[in-house]
Write an enzyme that holds these catalytic residues in place. Structure first.
Site, PDB file in Angstrom:
ATOM      1  N   ALA A  90       0.726  -1.100   0.197  1.00  0.00           N
ATOM      2  CA  ALA A  90      -0.193  -0.030   0.076  1.00  0.00           C
ATOM      3  C   ALA A  90       0.679   1.269  -0.003  1.00  0.00           C
ATOM      4  O   ALA A  90       0.493   2.264  -0.733  1.00  0.00           O
ATOM      5  CB  ALA A  90      -1.009   0.117   1.205  1.00  0.00           C
TER       6      ALA A  90
ATOM      7  N   ASN B  49      -5.731   2.944  11.344  1.00  0.00           N
ATOM      8  CA  ASN B  49      -4.663   1.926  11.671  1.00  0.00           C
ATOM      9  C   ASN B  49      -4.592   1.820  13.143  1.00  0.00           C
ATOM     10  O   ASN B  49      -4.442   0.901  13.797  1.00  0.00           O
ATOM     11  CB  ASN B  49      -3.524   1.956  10.912  1.00  0.00           C
TER      12      ASN B  49
ATOM     13  N   HIS C 121      -1.199  -8.316   3.065  1.00  0.00           N
ATOM     14  CA  HIS C 121      -1.074  -8.910   4.455  1.00  0.00           C
ATOM     15  C   HIS C 121      -1.841  -8.231   5.728  1.00  0.00           C
ATOM     16  O   HIS C 121      -1.723  -8.831   6.465  1.00  0.00           O
ATOM     17  CB  HIS C 121       0.643  -8.544   4.799  1.00  0.00           C
TER      18      HIS C 121
ATOM     19  N   CYS D 107       4.507   0.740  12.333  1.00  0.00           N
ATOM     20  CA  CYS D 107       5.184   1.377  11.436  1.00  0.00           C
ATOM     21  C   CYS D 107       6.033   2.497  12.125  1.00  0.00           C
ATOM     22  O   CYS D 107       7.215   2.765  11.362  1.00  0.00           O
ATOM     23  CB  CYS D 107       4.572   1.967  10.202  1.00  0.00           C
TER      24      CYS D 107
END
Length: 360
Positions: A72, A140, A187, A305
């Site tokens: 992405a 997220n 994923h 991340c």
């Protein structure tokens, strides 16, 4: 190990693994072939890629094309930079793949605020002259679900393109029907790492970021992996088939998790969210110590991340939480393969560690 970090990555579905294996074979079979080669086994590999493309396309609205990418992040870079638009507006709680890319293009970009529940108002001010608006479907970190269709309509009324990061919603929620471009990652929906896709609405023109052989319709050069494509396709098809049962399972897990962590404060809206994401905080909690002591549970202090950065979450800051409160938050993510017993055992371990800190 109890795995409760589904926002960081999801377990590979056995069906996706099975779909990949034939394309990982050695010289005794044809699975190693380059899908861009003209010979028979190359055409076989190319056919597998196209089957996967059709399966992945079911995640998106009709009337567009699927461009395979490495994930992405690449898809969002292609959408934002490749659009050629110079005046951008993005939400305050976007993933770094959007925020950093948007800042690279437009140092004076407009940041669209969220309220204390982590939601963007459908009537948020978007400046005239904006060329591209980017708002994610599901956050997220806190799981809030944004009114992306209404925002897409607003953007398009201004003559702007609307880009949606649907990484956390793809395969779980209906696709953002009004978007011009949508980015997803395999994923995050029980597929393999290393592959994602950008859906581009018919009529939207992009310039490539990666130049070379002109694969993927000239928009993304590089040899595709039939194995990764096949795994992505199988995972996408499985999500479409299991969407209702997956959703019911997550709803049960959410209800249980909320009862197990009833003494914690929920971050983000309790209603307008993907319920496989529970971000909660506890006053005085030392999250680094908690993560260290809960060695049998995999969970997160925020976005994977940004883990290890030591910086407070920009998402929680956008909710007007202080840096001190932001650093007391944990994120529990669950999904298809999580059992209710897993949540009960994980909650016991987390609470025991918190009690040792004297905050429970």
């Amino acid at each position: 190990m109890i795995y409760l970090d589904y926002q960081a990555t999801t377990p590979l579905a056995p069906e996706a693994r099975a779909a990949m294996l034939p394309w990982l074979c050695g010289p005794e079979a044809a699975g190693f072939a380059n899908p861009h080669s003209p010979h028979r086994i190359g055409r076989m590999a190319a056919a597998a890629v196209e089957v996967a493309r059709e399966q992945v396309a079911t995640l998106f609205p009709a009337g567009g094309r699927v461009i395979f990418t490495s994930g992405a992040t690449e898809a969002l870079n292609l959408a934002i930079i490749g659009s050629g638009k110079k005046r951008l507006a993005v939400s305050a709680i976007e993933h770094a793949a959007v925020l950093d890319t948007a800042r690279f293009v437009d140092r004076d970009l407009t940041v669209l605020p969220v309220d204390a529940d982590g939601l963007i108002g459908a009537d948020v001010a978007i400046p005239d002259g904006t060329g591209l608006v980017a708002v994610m479907q599901v956050n997220n970190e806190i799981g809030t679900v944004q009114p992306v269709d209404a925002l897409a309509a607003r953007a398009q009324a201004l003559g702007a393109l609307f880009v949606c990061d649907a990484v956390q919603g793809a395969g779980k929620l209906a696709a953002p029907a009004g978007a011009d471009m949508i980015a997803v990652s395999a994923h995050k929906l029980y597929g393999p790492k290393g592959i994602g896709a950008l859906w581009v609405r018919d009529g939207v023109e992009l310039a490539p970021l990666i130049h070379g052989g002109g694969q993927e319709g000239g928009l993304r050069s590089g040899t595709l992996s039939p194995a990764l494509c096949a795994g992505f396709g199988a995972a996408a098809a499985l999500c479409e088939n299991l969407r209702e049962s997956d959703g019911n399972h997550v709803e049960k897990l959410w209800t249980l998790a909320r009862s197990l962590f009833s003494g914690w404060t929920l971050n983000g809206s309790a209603t307008q969210r993907w319920r496989g994401n529970m971000n909660v905080r506890l006053d005085g909690l030392d999250v680094a110590r908690l993560l260290s002591e809960c060695r049998t549970v995999a969970f997160s202090a925020g976005s994977a991340c940004a883990s290890g950065s030591g910086r407070p979450s920009h998402v929680l800051r956008a909710l007007q939480l202080s840096d001190r409160n932001s650093k007391t938050a944990i994120r529990l993510g669950f999904g298809r393969y999580t059992r209710e017993d897993d949540l009960v055992e994980a909650a016991a371990a987390i609470h025991a560690a918190a009690k040792r800190q004297g905050v429970l």
